[in-house]
Structure formats: C-alpha cells, structure tokens
Design an enzyme around this catalytic site. Sequence first.
Site, short mmCIF file in Angstrom:
data_model
loop_
_atom_site.label_atom_id
_atom_site.label_comp_id
_atom_site.label_asym_id
_atom_site.label_seq_id
_atom_site.Cartn_x
_atom_site.Cartn_y
_atom_site.Cartn_z
N ARG A 107 0.88 -1.18 0.00
CA ARG A 107 0.00 0.00 0.00
C ARG A 107 0.91 1.22 0.00
O ARG A 107 1.72 1.39 0.93
CB ARG A 107 -0.92 0.02 1.21
CG ARG A 107 -1.62 1.37 1.37
CD ARG A 107 -2.73 1.36 2.39
NE ARG A 107 -3.91 0.69 1.87
CZ ARG A 107 -5.14 0.83 2.37
NH1 ARG A 107 -5.35 1.63 3.40
NH2 ARG A 107 -6.16 0.19 1.85
N HIS A 134 -7.44 0.89 -6.52
CA HIS A 134 -7.66 0.04 -5.33
C HIS A 134 -8.37 -1.23 -5.80
O HIS A 134 -9.52 -1.48 -5.43
CB HIS A 134 -8.50 0.81 -4.31
CG HIS A 134 -8.49 0.24 -2.93
ND1 HIS A 134 -7.72 -0.85 -2.56
CD2 HIS A 134 -9.16 0.62 -1.79
CE1 HIS A 134 -7.92 -1.11 -1.29
NE2 HIS A 134 -8.79 -0.24 -0.79
N GLN A 137 -10.24 -3.79 -3.33
CA GLN A 137 -11.52 -3.30 -2.82
C GLN A 137 -12.66 -3.68 -3.77
O GLN A 137 -13.76 -4.06 -3.33
CB GLN A 137 -11.46 -1.77 -2.67
CG GLN A 137 -12.75 -1.15 -2.19
CD GLN A 137 -13.07 -1.51 -0.77
OE1 GLN A 137 -12.23 -1.36 0.12
NE2 GLN A 137 -14.28 -1.99 -0.52
N ASP A 225 -17.25 7.60 -1.45
CA ASP A 225 -16.01 7.40 -0.69
C ASP A 225 -15.69 8.74 -0.03
O ASP A 225 -16.31 9.77 -0.34
CB ASP A 225 -14.89 6.95 -1.65
CG ASP A 225 -13.59 6.57 -0.94
OD1 ASP A 225 -13.60 6.41 0.31
OD2 ASP A 225 -12.56 6.44 -1.62
N CYS A 264 -16.39 2.00 0.69
CA CYS A 264 -15.24 1.14 1.02
C CYS A 264 -14.81 1.29 2.48
O CYS A 264 -14.14 0.41 3.01
CB CYS A 264 -14.08 1.41 0.09
SG CYS A 264 -13.37 3.07 0.23
N ARG A 292 -14.01 -8.14 2.24
CA ARG A 292 -12.58 -7.94 1.93
C ARG A 292 -11.79 -9.22 2.22
O ARG A 292 -10.88 -9.57 1.47
CB ARG A 292 -12.01 -6.77 2.75
CG ARG A 292 -12.57 -5.39 2.39
CD ARG A 292 -12.22 -4.97 0.98
NE ARG A 292 -10.79 -4.98 0.70
CZ ARG A 292 -9.92 -4.02 1.04
NH1 ARG A 292 -10.34 -2.93 1.65
NH2 ARG A 292 -8.63 -4.13 0.74
N1 CP Z 1 -11.29 0.15 2.41
C1 CP Z 1 -10.02 0.07 2.83
O1 CP Z 1 -9.09 -0.17 2.06
O2 CP Z 1 -9.86 0.24 4.17
P1 CP Z 1 -8.49 0.41 4.96
O3 CP Z 1 -7.90 1.74 4.54
O4 CP Z 1 -8.86 0.37 6.39
O5 CP Z 1 -7.56 -0.71 4.57
N1 NVA Z 2 -9.91 6.93 -1.50
C1 NVA Z 2 -9.50 6.51 -0.17
C2 NVA Z 2 -9.75 5.05 0.00
C3 NVA Z 2 -9.41 4.53 1.37
C4 NVA Z 2 -9.62 3.05 1.52
C5 NVA Z 2 -8.04 6.85 0.04
O1 NVA Z 2 -7.24 6.67 -0.89
O2 NVA Z 2 -7.71 7.33 1.12
#
Ligand code: CP
Ligand code: NVA
Length: 307
Positions: A107, A134, A137, A225, A264, A292
Amino acid sequence: MRHFLDLSDAGGDALAAMINDAQDRKTARVGWPKGKPDADAPLAGHVLAMIFEKNSTRTRVSFDMAMRQLGGSALILESGTSQLGRGESIADTARVLSRMVDAIMLRTDDHEKALEMARHASVPVINGLTDRSHPCQIVADLLTVIEQGKALPGLELAWLGDGNNVLHSILEAAGLMKFNVRIGTPQSYEPEMEFVDMARSAGATVTLTNDAREAAAGADIVVTDTWVSMGQEHAHDKLAAMAPFQVSGELMRAAKPDAKFLHCLPAHVGEEVTADVFESDQSVVFDEAENRIHAQKSVLLWCLEKI
Ligand code: CP
Ligand code: NVA
C-alpha cells in the site's frame, strides 16, 4: 508471474472465477472460528509480506486473516521501521523479499512504486491501494453486489463525490464485467479519462455529470467514498465543492427502490453520506467490509495460480 496491480491484470474471466471461489469459500466456512483454516488449506506454508506506507484497518486485517484461512501466514513491514524508511530502494527490497516470502502486498502513495516493486520481484506483487487504484476493494464490492442478488452485466452503478482511486478501479471493473457507471462529481474532480475510456472501449456505458441527482437516477447501486483521500490536502474549497454530492436519503430516493449503498470505508458520516443512509437497510457497508477477507483470498489464490 501473476501480479495484481490492477483488475485488468486478471481480466474478466479470472475476475468472475475469483468471485465464485470467494462465494464458495465464504459459504463453506459459515459459523467457523474466523482463524480456522479452510478444509483444503491451499496456501499451507505460504507467507505474504505486507508493506504499508499509508494507514489501513481493513486491508491489513483482511489480508492477514485471508492468509490464515488459506493455511498460510502474513507479516507486516511498516515503512517507518523497515529499511525502506531509510532509503533502501524498492528494487532491492523486492529482490530480498522475493527470496524470503511467497507474495508481497504493497500500500503506497505512488502507483509507480508498485510497478517498480513488480518489475523487480520474482513473487507476485499485489496493489493494496495506490493513489491511482484500489483493485482489491472492487473484488469485495462486486462480491457484495452479487450477494444482493444483482447481476453485473447491465447493472447501473452510481458514483457520487470525488473521482478517486476507488472509482478508477470501479471503471476498470465496469469494462471487464459489462456494467454501467453514472458518475456525479463537481467540476474538475472527475476521474482520470484514461479509466473512462478503458471502460467505454470495453462496452460499458459511462455517464459523467456535475448533477448528483442525474447520476443517482435509476441506479441499482449507489457508491461514495471519502472526499479527502489519504495524502491529500484537507482543502476547504474541496469540501465545499463536494457538498451537493452528499449521499442523503433524498438522493437515495432518486435511485431504484431496492438500490443498495456501498462505501469502502472509513466513512465520514455527515460529509459524503448522511447517518440515515449509512445506518439504513439499504446500506451493505459492513457486508462489504467483511467481504474484503473473502475477496482477498481469491486474489491470493489467483496470484499463486490456484484459481
Ligand atoms: N477500504 C479500505 O481499504 O480500508 P483500509 O484503509 O482500512 O484498509
Ligand atoms: N480513497 C480513499 C480510500 C481509502 C480506503 C483513500 O485513498 O484514502
């Protein structure tokens, strides 16, 4: 080497097979303790390394639990406490981890870092969220939609708010699984046109509008989101621009009566969604969060050529 950096790395057929496998495994372990391995333990002896350069709750716990349920295990490298945080290159990190573990999940802020990791790794690399996309997700989201008895081909999905990384992966999925996306964003917060073009050229209908009601009208699924993604400035003018795109009870009434709401998470209730929608029967956000785990198992099994 099967890297999973974006959904098109797998393609539509593999994505369908992954969703099926996730559903089967989910059904087979109803009522079991959550850490008990699946009967076939297909990844026994396998280890996943997870690198986090950004915060996470769901991705972190679901990958760990997914590996346990598949019979393997996972370990975490925080960039701040590993040598990555002191400037060791992605290339060298990829080569070292490839000698020690069976797969890598990353990540990170910059999608280019995930591509760099994949170029140098000799084990599968999984995108656990970048600034661009992502994909993990969206495997969970599609599983959630199907569980609600909705078929993907021809589905009308409305996206409200910021044209961000999650929307990019939804657009990629739309092209692969042949559903339609109605995008309501403020001007200049539209998604990257590359993803819109990709979906359209694969046969999906993608509508872009600056009118929230027009986006939500007749939708089967309404998705939003956070308005401010990780790593973005908490710009006041952005929040003001987003305000008309809040998913409220009134906006949900523009969608189909049996429409479902997805997010998400983490959510900012009172910003992108009102409490009445978030807590309503139409909201399936906690099914989505649980999924997930089930989706991650499929991603791992695909990467390690078990699907
Ligand atoms: N939706 C999602 O990716 O959540 P986290 O940021 O908690 O991993
Ligand atoms: N769009 C958000 C998703 C988090 C899971 C981010 O990138 O922070």
